[in-house]
Design an enzyme around this catalytic site. Structure first.
Site, short mmCIF file in Angstrom:
data_model
loop_
_atom_site.label_atom_id
_atom_site.label_comp_id
_atom_site.label_asym_id
_atom_site.label_seq_id
_atom_site.Cartn_x
_atom_site.Cartn_y
_atom_site.Cartn_z
N LYS A 173 0.88 -1.18 0.00
CA LYS A 173 0.00 0.00 0.00
C LYS A 173 0.91 1.23 0.00
CE LYS A 173 -3.15 3.15 0.91
NZ LYS A 173 -2.23 4.32 0.78
N GLU A 249 8.05 1.93 11.94
CA GLU A 249 9.07 2.97 12.03
C GLU A 249 8.34 4.29 11.92
OE1 GLU A 249 12.34 5.00 9.38
OE2 GLU A 249 12.91 2.91 9.80
N CYS A 284 12.70 11.04 8.27
CA CYS A 284 12.41 10.83 9.69
C CYS A 284 13.67 10.82 10.54
CB CYS A 284 11.60 9.54 9.88
SG CYS A 284 12.27 8.12 9.03
N GLU A 384 7.92 16.69 15.58
CA GLU A 384 8.57 16.46 14.30
C GLU A 384 8.02 17.45 13.27
OE1 GLU A 384 9.90 12.66 11.65
OE2 GLU A 384 7.78 12.75 12.19
#
Length: 482
Positions: A173, A249, A284, A384
């Site tokens: 996906k 993750e 990330c 973040e």
């Protein structure tokens, strides 16, 4: 504009009359691709085909077959790097050189996992005079890989290759924003000779529909997700209903610890590269928090300001560009909001101004920004941002550096720059992160594992641990009847 079809249960499914999902070039705002908007019914068909493929073929038990298919796939990618990279840049906005690196590097990753396919083994124990225990590693079954848009091919292949090497059937996906290039990569796989029909499926569409159907489907045995923390936590909660294994993750807020004795030229260049120039900081593991020894803070800030002075922000296909575009409009606006917050709460060291000469209504171009004097509890430090925004925090001792490094909910990656081995060891052991790079940054290898501490995720990808992540163990106990 290119129209793509998805691959479901051995058949190609096109976008249909409604046109599917539009994929936009973030450097121009123009539509460059279309991918099908599938439904939960397509998910059910793909899961059923995957289950049948595992039951009716030798895929799960024939390691040589799996290795051969993976090697074919690697070769097909290697022969098409240039065209694939251009498509990646069109959909993602990153520089063409970076796109070429991302595509080409997957050849090595796939070939490494092809070798691991034939190295997967368990162990045995002598448990008594006539008792033997054999522990096998078996595939999980049907694995779903949900990948993001920032490094869409790298993070897809990183999970897909070991999952296939371990003998699983895998449903992909991809992120809707980069579905076209993801389909192109997967198309090269499904064309490989010997791959049983149904072992690989492509499920394009929205996370709320297709993604949620995958997470909730009782026939999916494992989920491997890379993306933001909020979505990952939701997946973990929903997967618990059917007790799926999950590998996550998630986000990061990675510290870059810069000591006064470091090689400053190398450190500044490395930091600027991975918080500003590489994918515009949309990674990330981006070193978004600079922790710098107090005695050199002023010098470092001046060097960083010079590093971004006059940086050329522009289309990824333009050879003159040093930074490309932010991939999505939502992300562009989010980054801008953090820059405005920084101007109110902290000291703007450099950057932070709008990119001149572009249509900001269509083009997602953002210049770098550096802030100092930041409150440690500010969202600038704790959340973040996923963009080219750097905060600077001074430290007076190694203990303080460790404390600052560990003062966010995240623990994905980190960097330490010092020429003192004792300091490097102390700082590396003290930082709670899955990866600590010493005197380098953002180095990834097929052979070495990656993953996060704390809210940055669970599980490990790449390396031997990455292969084992997609397996489960079975103990077979033999007891003599004599």
């Amino acid at each position: 504009m290119k129209k793509y079809a998805a691959y479901v249960a051995g058949e190609w499914v096109d976008a249909g009359a409604d046109g599917g999902n539009a994929i936009v070039d973030p450097a121009s705002g123009e539509e460059v691709s279309q991918a099908p908007a599938l439904t939960p019914q397509h998910v059910d068909a793909a899961v059923g085909a995957a289950q049948r493929a595992l039951a009716q073929s030798d895929w799960a038990t024939d390691a040589r077959l799996r290795a051969d298919v993976l090697l074919q796939w690697a070769g097909r990618i290697e022969r098409n790097v240039e065209a694939l990279a251009r498509r990646l840049t069109l959909e993602n906005g990153k520089l063409l050189g970076e796109a070429k690196f991302e595509i080409a590097n997957q050849v090595n990753v796939i070939r490494f996992n092809a070798g691991l396919a034939r190295s997967l083994c368990g162990h045995s124990h002598s448990l008594g005079a006539r008792v033997m225990g054999v522990v096998l590693r078996e595939p999980m079954g049907v694995v779903a890989v949900i990948s993001p848009w920032n490094w869409p091919i790298s993070l897809l292949v990183r999970d897909l290759a070991p999952a296939l090497a371990a003998g699983n059937a895998v449903l992909s996906k991809p992120a809707s924003q980069t579905a076209g290039i993801s389909i192109e990569i997967l198309s090269l796989l499904v064309e490989c000779e010997g791959l049983p029909e149904g072992v690989v499926g492509m499920l394009t569409g929205s996370g709320g529909s297709v993604g949620q159907a995958i997470v909730e489907h009782p026939g999916v045995d494992m989920l491997a997700f890379t993306g933001d923390g909020a979505t990952g936590k939701g997946i973990a909660r929903d997967a618990a209903a059917t007790v799926k294994k999950v590998a996550l993750e998630l986000g990061g807020k990675s510290p870059f610890v810069l000591c006064a004795d470091a090689d400053m030229e190398k450190a500044i260049a490395t930091l600027a590269r991975f918080i500003f120039f590489t994918t515009c900081g949309q990674i990330c593991t981006a070193p978004s928090r600079l922790l710098v020894e107090s005695s050199v803070e002023k010098e470092v800030c001046e060097r960083l300001a010079q590093a971004i002075d006059g940086v050329k922000v522009g289309p990824g296909l333009d050879p003159a560009s040093q930074m490309g575009a932010i991939t999505t409009r939502d992300q562009y606006e989010k980054i801008l909001s953090f820059v405005e917050l920084g101007k109110k709460e902290a000291t703007l060291v450099a950057g932070g101004e709008p990119v001149a000469g572009v249509d900001h209504g269509k083009c997602n171009f953002i210049a770098p920004a550096i802030f100092s004097g930041v409150d440690p509890q500010s969202p600038l430090v704790q959340e973040e941002i996923f963009g080219p925004v750097l905060t600077v925090q001074p430290f007076a001792s190694d203990d303080e550096a460790v404390h600052l490094a560990n003062s966010t909910p995240f623990g994905l990656a980190s960097g330490v720059f010092t020429q003192n081995l004792d300091r490097a060891w102390f700082l590396s052991r003290g930082i709670k992160a899955g990866t600590v790079w010493v005197n380098n940054y953002n180095r990834f290898y097929a052979e070495t594992e990656v993953g996060g501490y704390k809210e940055s995720g669970v599980g490990r990808m790449a390396g031997f641990d990455g292969l084992h992540e997609f397996t489960q163990t079975k103990h077979i106990n033999f007891d003599s009847t004599e």
